[in-house]
Design an enzyme around this catalytic site. Structure first.
Site, mmCIF file in Angstrom:
data_model
loop_
_atom_site.group_PDB
_atom_site.id
_atom_site.type_symbol
_atom_site.label_atom_id
_atom_site.label_comp_id
_atom_site.label_asym_id
_atom_site.label_seq_id
_atom_site.Cartn_x
_atom_site.Cartn_y
_atom_site.Cartn_z
ATOM 1 C CD GLU A 99 53.713 47.781 30.901
ATOM 2 O OE1 GLU A 99 53.570 47.339 29.743
ATOM 3 O OE2 GLU A 99 54.746 48.338 31.285
ATOM 4 C CE LYS A 147 41.780 44.954 42.210
ATOM 5 N NZ LYS A 147 41.475 43.523 42.110
ATOM 6 C CD GLU A 177 44.742 40.473 25.294
ATOM 7 O OE1 GLU A 177 43.898 41.179 25.879
ATOM 8 O OE2 GLU A 177 45.939 40.446 25.613
ATOM 9 C CB CYS A 199 49.891 40.909 27.953
ATOM 10 S SG CYS A 199 51.528 40.841 28.698
HETATM 11 P P1 NAP Z 1 41.338 43.350 33.828
HETATM 12 O O1 NAP Z 1 39.964 42.837 33.874
HETATM 13 O O2 NAP Z 1 41.598 44.657 33.183
HETATM 14 O O3 NAP Z 1 41.848 43.388 35.342
HETATM 15 C C1 NAP Z 1 43.119 43.845 35.729
HETATM 16 C C2 NAP Z 1 43.057 44.351 37.146
HETATM 17 O O4 NAP Z 1 42.230 45.517 37.205
HETATM 18 C C3 NAP Z 1 42.433 43.361 38.124
HETATM 19 O O5 NAP Z 1 43.074 43.482 39.382
HETATM 20 C C4 NAP Z 1 41.003 43.850 38.184
HETATM 21 O O6 NAP Z 1 40.325 43.418 39.320
HETATM 22 C C5 NAP Z 1 41.189 45.337 38.153
HETATM 23 N N1 NAP Z 1 40.031 46.107 37.708
HETATM 24 C C6 NAP Z 1 38.904 45.685 37.075
HETATM 25 N N2 NAP Z 1 38.082 46.733 36.821
HETATM 26 C C7 NAP Z 1 38.697 47.833 37.296
HETATM 27 C C8 NAP Z 1 38.362 49.232 37.331
HETATM 28 N N3 NAP Z 1 37.229 49.689 36.797
HETATM 29 N N4 NAP Z 1 39.239 50.092 37.886
HETATM 30 C C9 NAP Z 1 40.408 49.655 38.399
HETATM 31 N N5 NAP Z 1 40.778 48.352 38.416
HETATM 32 C C10 NAP Z 1 39.945 47.446 37.867
HETATM 33 O O7 NAP Z 1 42.327 42.353 33.139
HETATM 34 P P2 NAP Z 1 42.438 40.803 33.400
HETATM 35 O O8 NAP Z 1 41.348 40.154 32.665
HETATM 36 O O9 NAP Z 1 42.597 40.544 34.857
HETATM 37 O O10 NAP Z 1 43.844 40.495 32.751
HETATM 38 C C11 NAP Z 1 44.007 40.186 31.422
HETATM 39 C C12 NAP Z 1 44.435 41.388 30.623
HETATM 40 O O11 NAP Z 1 45.659 41.909 31.123
HETATM 41 C C13 NAP Z 1 44.699 41.057 29.188
HETATM 42 O O12 NAP Z 1 44.106 42.009 28.352
HETATM 43 C C14 NAP Z 1 46.211 41.122 29.072
HETATM 44 O O13 NAP Z 1 46.690 41.395 27.795
HETATM 45 C C15 NAP Z 1 46.550 42.160 30.049
HETATM 46 N N6 NAP Z 1 47.921 42.037 30.500
HETATM 47 C C16 NAP Z 1 48.830 42.949 30.036
HETATM 48 C C17 NAP Z 1 50.154 42.877 30.419
HETATM 49 C C18 NAP Z 1 51.148 43.862 29.929
HETATM 50 O O14 NAP Z 1 52.229 43.948 30.502
HETATM 51 N N7 NAP Z 1 50.854 44.643 28.932
HETATM 52 C C19 NAP Z 1 50.571 41.864 31.292
HETATM 53 C C20 NAP Z 1 49.616 40.937 31.743
HETATM 54 C C21 NAP Z 1 48.289 41.058 31.334
HETATM 55 P P3 NAP Z 1 39.546 41.991 39.283
HETATM 56 O O15 NAP Z 1 40.454 40.985 38.716
HETATM 57 O O16 NAP Z 1 39.279 41.704 40.678
HETATM 58 O O17 NAP Z 1 38.337 42.228 38.446
#
Ligand code: NAP
Ligand code: MG
Length: 491
Positions: free
Chosen positions: A270, A196, A401, A304
């Site tokens: 991650e 997804k 962050e 990230c």
């Molecule tokens: P997010 O809100 O956690 O969303 C990540 C993914 O999870 C999206 O596809 C999201 O769907 C989905 N999601 C949301 N709620 C969920 C739930 N309860 N259960 C399962 N899946 C769910 O993160 P983001 O705001 O998109 O991305 C930014 C974050 O990603 C930052 O904190 C960044 O540091 C982190 N990141 C980490 C890495 C790494 O390798 N460590 C790499 C890139 C990014 P929707 O988008 O449709 O809500």
């Protein structure tokens, strides 16, 4: 002060004198509506619902995308299970490799289209999608295709068995690259996939679905379903999923950990980061300043592992700060499709609001804010590159962050002091060290609690090298030989 600002303004004006060099949108074929990619076909969602994905650079709608509900997720998982049992796990590894190579090659053939769509849907500069995201994504498929029939060498004296069906959930900052990070090792080790993408950036994953069709991958081996958080949760909670691979925020990572506790599901998480970038007085300062700019302003700070906390040795602080401000004044913020653009659009209104919230918090906490003197486009979501000085270690802008083009700077005197400050965060994803001395690099890299430490460079990625975090940045590694480990049972 007035003269200084004028100088910066002049530098900025001269930077803006580049003639516009927009990439053509002609390469990007975007359909009006996308269904769910299940069992090798695009299928209408059982939910009957669709949502819009927009271009954050101008707020225009790009396409309608299906919203998968729990019944759609179940359909995708069944397709993946069927393909796993009947086809994929039985296929000789060298045959599996051929499919993965084919995906990589078709991605290369369609690189321009993928880059333009990535930029339109997510807001990142075309230079980045063209030169980094798309080639690195294709390289992941090439790299893991190479491993598929060599697992006996990856795990000597062990038998590596696939786990089964992998549920993969990815964020919006590197949509195609994250899909490649997740799908390529899963396929190479004989697993099937339900993936997804994020709600705001589904289009390149859907293009990848078309590429997968073109590569003739057996139906059901990769299923790509779109939706929001609830769709992700339905994948996590599906009883027939064997492994969850998640990249996203620490908050959602914690929800996932709770959801799978007590089940047999394996997971790699991650999560977020708050990387320290450390400049010692003996560092090549110009190179370090360029590395800091690349480390935090690259991809609008939507990284990230972004170097969002800068620590500068006191004796060179003035020089570093002056050079940083000078360089900031030359950065071009604007149309992501323009090849001159350094900083594109913030991914969504919601993310822009979060960044603005943190700018206010920083000021309230007493830090001094410097914003680059650039004009922002009238429409779309944009943020000026911003630096905070006079920042306390306990301040929220130095601890949390922000995920935007915002850098905090603090000074230090000794190695021990900077180590303590750099490690004083709940995260531990990445860090950077700038110094002329090899011994200092080794001293720091062994004591910094971060999964990746770059020395005299920053934000370098390669399919052969593992990536992942400590502490609240998650667990498990993706990339390299380590990345295979997360998709096998060793017996
Ligand atoms: P997010 O809100 O956690 O969303 C990540 C993914 O999870 C999206 O596809 C999201 O769907 C989905 N999601 C949301 N709620 C969920 C739930 N309860 N259960 C399962 N899946 C769910 O993160 P983001 O705001 O998109 O991305 C930014 C974050 O990603 C930052 O904190 C960044 O540091 C982190 N990141 C980490 C890495 C790494 O390798 N460590 C790499 C890139 C990014 P929707 O988008 O449709 O809500
Ligand atoms: Mg979008």
């Amino acid at each position: 002060m007035a003269t200084k600002n004028n100088t910066l303004k002049l530098k900025f004006d001269s930077a803006r004198k580049y003639a516009p060099a927009p990439e053509s949108k002609a390469a990007a074929k975007i359909d009006a509506k996308y269904d769910l990619f299940i069992n090798g076909k695009f299928e209408k969602p059982l939910s009957k619902k669709y949502f819009a994905t927009t271009n954050p650079a101008n707020e225009e709608k790009l396409a309608d995308v299906a919203e998968a509900n729990a019944a759609d997720v179940d359909k995708a998982v069944k397709a993946a299970r069927n393909a796993y049992e009947k086809t994929w796990k039985k296929m000789p590894a060298k045959e599996r490799a051929k499919y993965i190579y084919r995906i990589a090659r078709v991605m290369q053939e369609r690189a321009r289209e993928l880059a333009v769509i990535e930029t339109l849907d997510g807001g990142k500069p075309i230079r980045e999608s063209r030169d980094f995201d798309v080639p690195t994504a294709a390289n992941h498929f090439f790299y893991y295709a190479g491993w598929a029939d060599k697992l006996a060498y990856a795990f000597p004296n062990r038998n590596a068995h696939p786990l089964g069906v992998a549920g993969q959930i990815i964020p919006w900052n590197f949509p195609l690259l994250m899909a490649a990070w997740k799908i390529a090792p899963a396929l190479a080790t004989g697993n099937t996939v339900v993936l997804k993408p994020a709600e705001t950036t589904p289009l390149t994953a859907l293009k990848l679905a078309q590429i997968i069709q073109e590569a003739d991958l057996p139906p059901g081996v990769v299923n790509i379903i779109t939706g929001a958080g609830a769709t992700g949760a339905a994948i996590v909670n599906h009883p027939d999923i064997n492994k969850i691979a998640f990249t996203g925020s620490t908050d959602v990572g914690k929800i996932i950990q709770k959801a799978i506790a007590g089940t047999a599901k394996k997971a790699t998480l991650e999560l977020g980061g708050k990387a320290a970038n450390i400049i010692f007085e003996d560092a090549p300062i110009d190179q370090a300043v360029e590395g800091v700019i690349n480390g935090i302003f690259f991809n609008q700070g939507h990284v990230c592992c972004a170097g969002s906390r800068l620590y500068v040795q006191e004796s060179v602080f003035k020089e570093v700060y002056r050079k940083l401000k000078d360089r900031l004044a030359t950065l071009i913020v604007g149309d992501p499709l323009d090849k001159n653009t350094d900083i594109g659009a913030i991914n969504s209104k919601q993310q822009l609001d979060t960044i603005h919230k943190y700018l206010k918090i920083g000021l309230k906490e007493g830090a001094e804010m410097y914003e680059a003197p650039c004009e922002l486009p009238k429409k779309g979501f944009y943020c000026r590159p911003t630096i905070f000085t006079n920042v306390a270690q306990s301040s929220r802008i130095a601890q949390e962050e922000i995920f935007g083009p915002v850098l905090t700077i603090q000074t230090f005197r000794t190695d021990d002091e900077v180590l303590e400050k750099a490690n004083n965060t709940p995260y531990g994803l990445s860090a950077g060290v700038w110094t002329d001395k090899g011994s200092k690099i080794f001293n720091m890299t062994t004591r910094l609690r971060a999964g990746v430490v770059w020395a005299n460079t920053f934000n370098q990625f390669d399919p052969t090298s593992p990536f992942g975090g400590y502490k609240e940045s998650g667990y498990g590694r993706e990339g390299g030989l380590h990345g295979l480990n997360a998709y096998v049972n060793l017996v």
